[in-house]
Design an enzyme around this catalytic site. Structure first.
Site, PDB file in Angstrom:
ATOM      1  N   THR A   1      73.717  -9.080   2.729  1.00 59.64           N
ATOM      2  CA  THR A   1      73.081 -10.272   3.297  1.00 59.64           C
ATOM      3  C   THR A   1      72.763 -10.135   4.775  1.00 59.64           C
ATOM      4  OG1 THR A   1      74.146 -11.704   1.694  1.00 59.64           O
ATOM      5  CG2 THR A   1      73.448 -12.761   3.703  1.00 59.64           C
TER       6      THR A   1
ATOM      7  N   ASP B   1      71.518  -4.553  -2.253  1.00 57.63           N
ATOM      8  CA  ASP B   1      72.463  -5.643  -2.500  1.00 57.63           C
ATOM      9  C   ASP B   1      73.700  -4.963  -3.096  1.00 57.63           C
ATOM     10  OD1 ASP B   1      72.213  -8.968  -3.472  1.00 57.63           O
ATOM     11  OD2 ASP B   1      73.873  -7.717  -4.146  1.00 57.63           O
ATOM     12  N   SER B   2      74.883  -5.331  -2.635  1.00 56.77           N
ATOM     13  CA  SER B   2      76.073  -4.562  -3.036  1.00 56.77           C
ATOM     14  C   SER B   2      76.403  -4.719  -4.517  1.00 56.77           C
ATOM     15  CB  SER B   2      77.280  -4.922  -2.171  1.00 56.77           C
ATOM     16  OG  SER B   2      77.795  -6.182  -2.505  1.00 56.77           O
ATOM     17  N   SER B   3      75.763  -5.667  -5.211  1.00 52.79           N
ATOM     18  CA  SER B   3      75.981  -5.750  -6.661  1.00 52.79           C
ATOM     19  C   SER B   3      75.382  -4.532  -7.369  1.00 52.79           C
ATOM     20  CB  SER B   3      75.375  -7.033  -7.218  1.00 52.79           C
ATOM     21  OG  SER B   3      76.060  -8.125  -6.662  1.00 52.79           O
TER      22      SER B   3
ATOM     23  N   THR C   1      78.891  -8.385   0.850  1.00 56.05           N
ATOM     24  CA  THR C   1      80.265  -8.838   0.659  1.00 56.05           C
ATOM     25  C   THR C   1      80.700  -8.793  -0.808  1.00 56.05           C
ATOM     26  OG1 THR C   1      79.534 -11.132   0.470  1.00 56.05           O
ATOM     27  CG2 THR C   1      80.213 -10.375   2.656  1.00 56.05           C
ATOM     28  N   ASP C   2      79.729  -8.858  -1.736  1.00 55.75           N
ATOM     29  CA  ASP C   2      80.093  -9.015  -3.143  1.00 55.75           C
ATOM     30  C   ASP C   2      81.025  -7.911  -3.645  1.00 55.75           C
ATOM     31  OD1 ASP C   2      78.571 -11.283  -3.221  1.00 55.75           O
ATOM     32  OD2 ASP C   2      76.872 -10.393  -4.273  1.00 55.75           O
TER      33      ASP C   2
ATOM     34  N   THR D   1      98.421  -8.657 -11.783  1.00 59.29           N
ATOM     35  CA  THR D   1      98.398 -10.097 -12.073  1.00 59.29           C
ATOM     36  C   THR D   1      97.035 -10.711 -11.757  1.00 59.29           C
ATOM     37  OG1 THR D   1      99.273 -12.267 -11.448  1.00 59.29           O
ATOM     38  CG2 THR D   1      99.520 -10.535  -9.814  1.00 59.29           C
ATOM     39  N   GLN D   2      96.680 -11.739 -12.515  1.00 61.48           N
ATOM     40  CA  GLN D   2      95.452 -12.496 -12.234  1.00 61.48           C
ATOM     41  C   GLN D   2      95.624 -13.377 -10.995  1.00 61.48           C
ATOM     42  OE1 GLN D   2      94.395 -14.810 -15.708  1.00 61.48           O
ATOM     43  NE2 GLN D   2      94.409 -13.009 -17.035  1.00 61.48           N
ATOM     44  N   CYS D   3      96.872 -13.603 -10.583  1.00 61.70           N
ATOM     45  CA  CYS D   3      97.113 -14.452  -9.404  1.00 61.70           C
ATOM     46  C   CYS D   3      96.638 -13.723  -8.149  1.00 61.70           C
ATOM     47  CB  CYS D   3      98.595 -14.751  -9.237  1.00 61.70           C
ATOM     48  SG  CYS D   3      99.285 -15.672 -10.594  1.00 61.70           S
TER      49      CYS D   3
HETATM   50  N1  ASP Z   1      74.660 -10.298  -2.602  1.00 69.19           N
HETATM   51  C1  ASP Z   1      75.055  -9.886  -1.261  1.00 69.19           C
HETATM   52  C2  ASP Z   1      75.629  -8.480  -1.345  1.00 69.19           C
HETATM   53  O1  ASP Z   1      76.757  -8.314  -1.693  1.00 69.19           O
HETATM   54  C3  ASP Z   1      76.048 -10.854  -0.702  1.00 69.19           C
HETATM   55  C4  ASP Z   1      76.487 -10.569   0.713  1.00 69.19           C
HETATM   56  O2  ASP Z   1      76.162  -9.608   1.340  1.00 69.19           O
HETATM   57  O3  ASP Z   1      77.245 -11.420   1.236  1.00 69.19           O
HETATM   58  O4  ASP Z   1      74.914  -7.543  -1.065  1.00 69.19           O
END
Ligand code: ASP
Length: 345
Positions: free
Chosen positions: A17, A61-63, A93-94, A280-282
Site C-alpha cells: 500500500t 501487492d503482498s498477497s 502488510t498483508d 494455538t488459534q489464540c
Molecule cells: N494489500 C496490501 C499488501 O499487502 C495491503 C498493505 O500493504 O497494507 O500489499
C-alpha cells in the site's frame, strides 16, 4: 565499514500500500514505482546517510508473494550485504509477517538490521502512516551501539513499535497499529526518542559470515480446527500425496477433539511420516500438552508441540526445515529448538 564514513542503508521496495495509487479504470489500489514514494518524501534528503534503493520489478501487492519471492529477496540481501550497514524493506502488510518470518530463518548469522515496514494508507494520501513508518525504520536500521548494529535482527517497524519479525501477526486491517507480537516484547518503541529494549534484542556472540539458505519446501499446509470440522476434510488434507508438514491450529492451550475418528486421522498421518505441528488459534499464549485430556491425546499420537509460535512462523519454519533436512527426525528435533528467536522454550 569505517565508522567515520556515512552509514549506508539499502531500501528494498517490494510493493504494498505504501506505494500504491488508485487504478483509474477500476478504482482499486495497485502498486507503482518507487519514484512515487521518494517524490512524496523530501525528508529522505535530510538523513546524514547514504540511501540506496532497489526496486522489485514489478512491485506487488503482498498477497501475490510466494516462497520464490522470499528467495529472491534473500539473494538481494546476500548480494548487497557487504555494501550496506542496514536494510529497510518496504512490503505490503498483508503477508509481511510471513516474509519476515521466512527471512529470519533464511538469513543465518545475520548481524545487520533488516527492518520491514509499509503502511495502511498510500504515501500520497494526506494522513498517510507511511512517512513516519519509513523514516523511523531507516533511523533504526542505521542505529549503532558500540560499533555494532543496534538491532541485528529481522524486525517489523509499524506505527511506533519495532517487533521481532517472526513473533508478529497482522491483527488490524483498519487502524495504523496493524501488527501485534503477543508472546514477545517489542524490540524498540518510538516516541520523542527511540527506546531500545536491549534485553529483548538478540546480539550475535561471535561474528560469522552471513549464510543464506534458499532451500524452502512448500509441501506444507495449515489446518485450522473448528467445532464440526468434517473427518473427510481432515483426511483429505492429511493424506495429500505430497504433504510433508502440517501446522495444526488448535483451540486454547493446544486442544482438539478426542473423537477417535479425528485422533485416528492424526495418528495415522504421523505414522506415515507427516510432521504435524501444534499451534494455538489464540493470538497470545502457548500450547500446553497434557494440561487437558484434549491435548494429551494429540501429543500421544505424535504431534509436535509448537509452544508459542505464531502460525506465520510455524509454517515458514516448517518450509525452511523441510528444505534443509531430508530426515523427518532431524526436522522434528529442530522444531523443538529456537532457530532465530521465534519460540519460547
Ligand atoms: N494489500 C496490501 C499488501 O499487502 C495491503 C498493505 O500493504 O497494507 O500489499
Amino acid at each position: 565499514m569505517d565508522s567515520q564514513e556515512k552509514r549506508s542503508i539499502l531500501i528494498i521496495y517490494t510493493g504494498g500500500t505504501i506505494g500504491m495509487i488508485n487504478e483509474p479504470l477500476t478504482g482499486s489500489l495497485v502498486p507503482v514505482d518507487f519514484k512515487e514514494i521518494s517524490s512524496q518524501l523530501p525528508e529522505l534528503r535530510k538523513f546524514d546517510l547514504n540511501l540506496h534503493t532497489y526496486t522489485f520489478n514489478p512491485p506487488v501487492d503482498s498477497s501475490n508473494i510466494t516462497p520464490d519471492f522470499w528467495i529472491e529477496l534473500a539473494k538481494v540481501i546476500e548480494r548487497e550485504y557487504n555494501n550496506h550497514d542496514g536494510f529497510v524493506i518496504l512490503h505490503g502488510t498483508d503477508t509481511m509477517c510471513y516474509t519476515a518470518s521466512a527471512l529470519s530463518f533464511m538469513l543465518k548469522n545475520l548481524n545487520k538490521p533488516v527492518i520491514f515496514t509499509g503502511s495502511q494508507l498510500p504515501i500520497g494520501v494526506l494522513r498517510t502512516d507511511g512517512k513516519e513508518n519509513l523514516l523511523t525504520a531507516i533511523e533504526i536500521a542505521a542505529e549503532r551501539k558500540n560499533k555494532q548494529a543496534m538491532v541485528p535482527e529481522v524486525g517489523i517497524f509499524f506505527q511506533n513499535k519495532l517487533y521481532r519479525g517472526n513473533r508478529t501477526s497482522k491483527h488490524n486491517a483498519e487502524y495504523f497499529n496493524a501488527f501485534v507480537s503477543e508472546n514477545y516484547p517489542p524490540l524498540a518503541e518510538a516516541g520523542i526518542s527511540i527506546h531500545y529494549n536491549y534485553g529483548a534484542i538478540h546480539y550475535p556472540v561471535n561474528e560469522k559470515p552471513l549464510k543464506v539458505h534458499t532451500d524452502l519446501n512448500d509441501q506444507v499446509a495449515i489446518l485450522k480446527l473448528f467445532p464440526g470440522i468434517r473427518q473427510e476434510f481432515v483426511h483429505a488434507v492429511l493424506s495429500l500425496p505430497w504433504i510433508k508438514g502440517v501446522v495444526l491450529e488448535t483451540f486454547g492451550a493446544g486442544n482438539a477433539s478426542t473423537d477417535e475418528s479425528f485422533i485416528g486421522e492424526i495418528r495415522s498421518a504421523c505414522e506415515r511420516g507427516v510432521i504435524i505441528l501444534n499451534v494455538t488459534q489464540c493470538p497470545a499464549g502457548r500450547v500446553n500438552p497434557g494440561k487437558y485430556e484434549t491435548s494429551r491425546l494429540l501429543h500421544e499420537a505424535g504431534v509436535i508441540n509448537g509452544r508459542d509460535l505464531t502460525t506465520e512462523a510455524a509454517v515458514t519454519k516448517l518450509m525452511f526445515l523441510l528444505g534443509e533436512y531430508a530426515s523427518p527426525d532431524a526436522v522434528k528435533e529442530k522444531l523443538n529448538r529456537s532457530v532465530s528467536g521465534e519460540i519460547t522454550l
